[in-house]
Structures are given as structure tokens and as C-alpha cells.
Design a protein around this motif. Structure first.
Motif, mmCIF file in Angstrom:
data_model
loop_
_atom_site.group_PDB
_atom_site.id
_atom_site.type_symbol
_atom_site.label_atom_id
_atom_site.label_comp_id
_atom_site.label_asym_id
_atom_site.label_seq_id
_atom_site.Cartn_x
_atom_site.Cartn_y
_atom_site.Cartn_z
ATOM 1 N N ALA A 126 0.819 -1.208 0.018
ATOM 2 C CA ALA A 126 -0.056 0.004 0.036
ATOM 3 C C ALA A 126 0.905 1.111 -0.105
ATOM 4 C CB ALA A 126 -0.752 0.063 1.182
ATOM 5 N N SER A 127 1.859 1.318 0.321
ATOM 6 C CA SER A 127 3.026 2.162 0.468
ATOM 7 C C SER A 127 3.395 2.715 -0.893
ATOM 8 C CB SER A 127 4.356 2.050 1.250
ATOM 9 O OG SER A 127 5.014 1.123 0.654
ATOM 10 N N ILE A 128 3.278 1.735 -2.042
ATOM 11 C CA ILE A 128 3.466 2.286 -3.227
ATOM 12 C C ILE A 128 1.817 2.544 -4.129
ATOM 13 C CG2 ILE A 128 5.770 1.401 -3.390
ATOM 14 C CD1 ILE A 128 4.802 -0.935 -4.821
ATOM 15 N N ILE A 129 0.974 2.754 -3.478
ATOM 16 C CA ILE A 129 -0.511 2.761 -3.812
ATOM 17 C C ILE A 129 -1.040 1.425 -4.585
ATOM 18 C CG2 ILE A 129 -1.675 4.348 -5.389
ATOM 19 C CD1 ILE A 129 -0.582 5.534 -2.721
ATOM 20 N N VAL A 130 -0.195 0.851 -5.461
ATOM 21 C CA VAL A 130 -0.392 -0.106 -6.128
ATOM 22 C C VAL A 130 -1.144 -1.322 -5.252
ATOM 23 C CG1 VAL A 130 1.604 -1.541 -6.244
ATOM 24 C CG2 VAL A 130 -0.118 -1.610 -8.095
ATOM 25 N N GLY A 131 -0.584 -1.238 -4.121
ATOM 26 C CA GLY A 131 -1.088 -2.368 -3.397
ATOM 27 C C GLY A 131 -2.542 -2.535 -3.051
ATOM 28 N N TYR A 132 -3.277 -1.247 -3.029
ATOM 29 C CA TYR A 132 -4.607 -1.291 -2.698
ATOM 30 C C TYR A 132 -5.276 -1.903 -3.823
ATOM 31 C CZ TYR A 132 -3.618 2.170 0.576
ATOM 32 O OH TYR A 132 -3.346 3.202 1.990
ATOM 33 N N PHE A 133 -4.663 -2.048 -5.054
ATOM 34 C CA PHE A 133 -5.326 -2.675 -6.163
ATOM 35 C C PHE A 133 -5.115 -3.861 -6.794
ATOM 36 C CE2 PHE A 133 -5.125 1.918 -6.476
ATOM 37 C CZ PHE A 133 -6.269 2.330 -6.485
ATOM 38 N N THR A 134 -4.254 -4.489 -5.807
ATOM 39 C CA THR A 134 -3.725 -5.933 -6.116
ATOM 40 C C THR A 134 -4.788 -7.026 -6.329
ATOM 41 O OG1 THR A 134 -2.970 -6.292 -3.956
ATOM 42 C CG2 THR A 134 -1.281 -5.379 -5.352
#
Length: 385
Positions: A126-134
Motif C-alpha cells: 500500500a505504500s506504493i499505492i498499487v497495493g490497494y488494487f492488487t
């Protein structure tokens, strides 16, 4: 692969939860995580001001430091409590939305350690934003994010999972391995011959009167009650299930012809897995409880191509997690095996709690109780036999 003793078991099937409900549960947990430190920081601020320290020289920095320290300690404490709840019956948000966090293979609770690792992976992603959408990257129905795949977990619908478990067939009792010879010193199981009790006729078939009665057929080495069906394609033809029997003698009046066979059902879950006139090589049960038996080399997949000497069986797979020809089952007098046909998602063997990826193109010996996973579908060897 070295065979080890195995017991037949039923593997719970977790019904994956919808993304919308998971987002709702996370929003509830996030709101609680933000509200708790803010509340305790305000309480600390009020205590400092009430003590008169805020008006003294240098009192404001001290008050801010105290509030920050209190808020940090409460946040860490809440993180530990939140993780423990996830590893058990679920967080407050998950319970409110009717969700559960479970082991992807066994359907059981994951415990504190794996829940903590899952939260750490989630925080890093989530710290690189993309984690929210995995979770959206996973094309299967499980919708596993990076944090779920790293810890082999799945977020399930608790109500739907409990309902599926309530109607699932009971696991078969522990039994001797049907694919290996009995251990030394064990009494041999007698093989009985079964002969037809009376002449019979099948609609559309009238053997000559001089035809000799067929030799008695030995009983199969697999317990009765099997059905040669798997979920996937069209129903078997009437000719495939036709039973040939000796014609009645001239001294006995011919019985009335049997009624014509009923038209094949359109049920998509009815089809044969091999030739029922030969001894069964193995019995198994799909994840939806449907039992079947394999009588020869059989190909399974979303739409397997026909091959010489093999039976092709299409398996229902709405999520397209299976390859067109995903795997094959076969065997001989020494035992049964599975071969992964270089599928995209691979084949996983679960035995005695250990998960092993089946080597593509190679035979992997099977034992009663083995659990095989293919994308979003799975089956248990010996299940329901």
C-alpha cells in the motif's frame, strides 16, 4: 515422489467474498484505527491542560509530546489487537460485513503469525499505492491480493461458506489405499463373482438365441456406490450405458420389452469419465460433491482436445482458471497417477497438510485422500467412494 500414509479427508471450500464487501470491511477497520489514537490524544491533551502544565513555560511542547506518545502507544496496541482478531474470528469490519479470513487450502483460521505477516505485506504494497488494487489483478474468483498470496489466505463470505459446508457430503471413513497392494500379513479381501440373476433384455438390442452367457465379472476393487460422472459437459449417450445380457432360452417365454430409454438430460454436470465396461482405475469427488470414476486415460480441462486412446471431459469453469487441456488421470495395475498438461495455473497436490506443485508432463502417483487443485476447481481422490 515418495508416497506417505494418507487419510481421506474433506477439504472445506471457502466461498470468496465480493470486492465491494471487502472494501466496506476495510473502511470500518480503518475508521476505528484512526479514531482510537485521536481520541486518546485528546484525552491526554485535556489531562495536561487540566494539570496546569500547558500554561507553564515550555508546557506546550511537553503536552504535544505526551499526546503524541499516548497516541503512538494506543496505535501499536490496537494493531496487535486487530491482527489477533484477524487471525481468529475476524476483525470488527469483517464481522460486521459477514466476512472471514481463512487458509486458502484448508479453510481454517490462520492464527496471529500469518495475520501479522499479511498486514506487513499489505502495508508495504500500500505504500506504493498499487497495493490497494492488487486483489483486482487476480482473474480468479478468489481475488487474492499480494498479501493474500504471500500468506496463502483468502477472504471468504462466512454465510455462504457455512451454507456450503452444511450441504457438503460427509468425508469418507479412513480406508486402506485402493491403489496399493495390502501390507504384509493383512488378510486378503476375497474377490466375488457376480452373475446375472435372470436373463434381461435392453431396448433396441436382441442377441441371437444361440449366444452363450457372458463369463461372470469380478467385483471391482473399489467400493460400490460410485457414479461415472463429473461436472462439465453433456449427458452420456444411451449406447454408452447399454448392458448386454444373454437371450432367454426357447423354453422360457420372452419377457416384455423394456421401455425405451429416457432422453438424455441437459444437466451440464452429467458425463462419463472413461469406459464403464472396464475395471475402474480410481474414484474421486469434485469440490461440489459430485463423484466420478475413471476407467482409462482421461483428459480434463475447460475444452480438452480429443486424443487417440483417451476420453476428453470438459469441466465447468466460469472463471476460466483451467487450461483447455489442464490435466489427465490414468493408472494401471500398480496404481493411479495425475499428469499436468503444462497448464497455465498449474496443478497442486495437497497431502498431509503439505502443498506440492505437480511437475508438468510427469507422472505423479496418487493416494486415497489426496487433494488436487486446478485454478478455482479441485477434487479429492477416493472422495465419496
Amino acid at each position: 515422489m515418495t508416497d506417505r500414509p494418507s487419510r481421506a479427508r474433506a477439504v472445506p471450500t471457502v466461498v470468496p467474498a465480493q470486492i465491494g464487501r471487502r472494501v466496506g470491511a476495510y473502511a470500518i477497520d480503518l475508521g476505528i484505527a484512526l479514531a482510537i489514537p485521536v481520541l486518546f490524544s485528546l484525552i491526554g491533551w485535556v489531562v495536561v491542560l487540566a494539570s496546569g502544565s500547558g500554561g507553564a513555560r515550555g508546557g506546550l511542547p511537553i503536552a504535544l509530546l505526551v499526546c503524541y506518545g499516548v497516541g503512538s502507544l494506543v496505535s501499536v496496541a490496537w494493531l496487535l489487537v486487530y491482527t489477533a482478531m484477524q487471525g481468529g474470528r475476524g476483525s470488527i469490519g469483517q464481522r460486521a460485513r459477514g466476512l472471514m479470513l481463512a487458509d486458502a487450502a484448508t479453510g481454517t483460521r490462520i492464527g496471529f503469525g500469518r495475520a501479522l505477516l499479511r498486514n506487513v505485506v499489505w502495508a508495504l504494497a500500500a505504500s506504493i499505492i498499487v497495493g490497494y488494487f492488487t486483489p483486482l489483478f487476480d482473474s480468479s474468483a478468489r481475488r487474492q491480493g499480494w498479501h493474500d498470496k504471500a500468506t496463502r489466505t483468502v477472504v471468504g463470505d462466512r454465510k455462504a461458506t457455512d451454507a456450503a459446508a452444511s450441504v457438503a457430503p460427509a468425508p469418507p471413513p479412513p480406508a486402506a489405499n485402493p491403489f496399493l497392494p495390502p501390507p504384509a500379513g493383512a488378510p486378503a479381501t476375497p474377490v466375488t463373482a457376480v452373475a446375472p440373476s435372470a436373463p434381461a433384455r435392453t431396448a433396441g438390442f436382441a442377441p441371437p438365441a444361440s449366444a452363450a452367457a457372458p463369463a461372470p465379472t469380478p467385483a471391482l476393487p473399489i467400493a460400490g456406490g460410485l457414479i461415472s460422472q463429473v461436472p462439465g459437459v453433456s449427458a452420456p449417450s444411451a449406447a454408452a450405458s447399454e448392458v448386454r445380457a444373454p437371450a432367454p432360452s426357447s423354453a422360457t417365454p420372452a419377457p416384455a420389452p423394456a421401455p425405451a430409454a429416457a432422453p438424455a438430460s441437459d444437466d451440464i454436470d452429467a458425463t462419463r469419465a472413461g469406459r464403464s465396461s472396464e475395471p475402474a482405475l480410481l474414484a474421486a469427488a469434485w469440490d461440489d460433491g459430485t463423484r466420478f470414476a475413471v476407467y482409462g486415460r482421461t483428459l480434463f480441462g475447460r475444452n480438452p482436445a480429443a486424443e487417440d486412446g483417451a476420453t476428453a471431459v470438459a469441466v465447468r469453469d466460469e472463471t476460466l482458471s483451467l487450461s483447455k487441456t489442464h490435466f489427465e488421470l490414468d493408472g494401471d495395475a500398480t496404481g493411479a497417477w495425475v499428469i499436468d498438461r503444462h497448464s497455465t495455473n498449474g496443478t497442486v497436490l495437497l497431502r498431509d497438510g503439505e502443498r506440492t506443485t505437480v511437475e508438468p508432463g510427469a507422472r505423479t502417483a496418487l493416494r486415497a485422500g489426496d487433494h488436487l487443485e486446478f485454478g478455482d476447481r479441485s477434487l479429492t481422490i477416493g472422495g465419496g467412494a
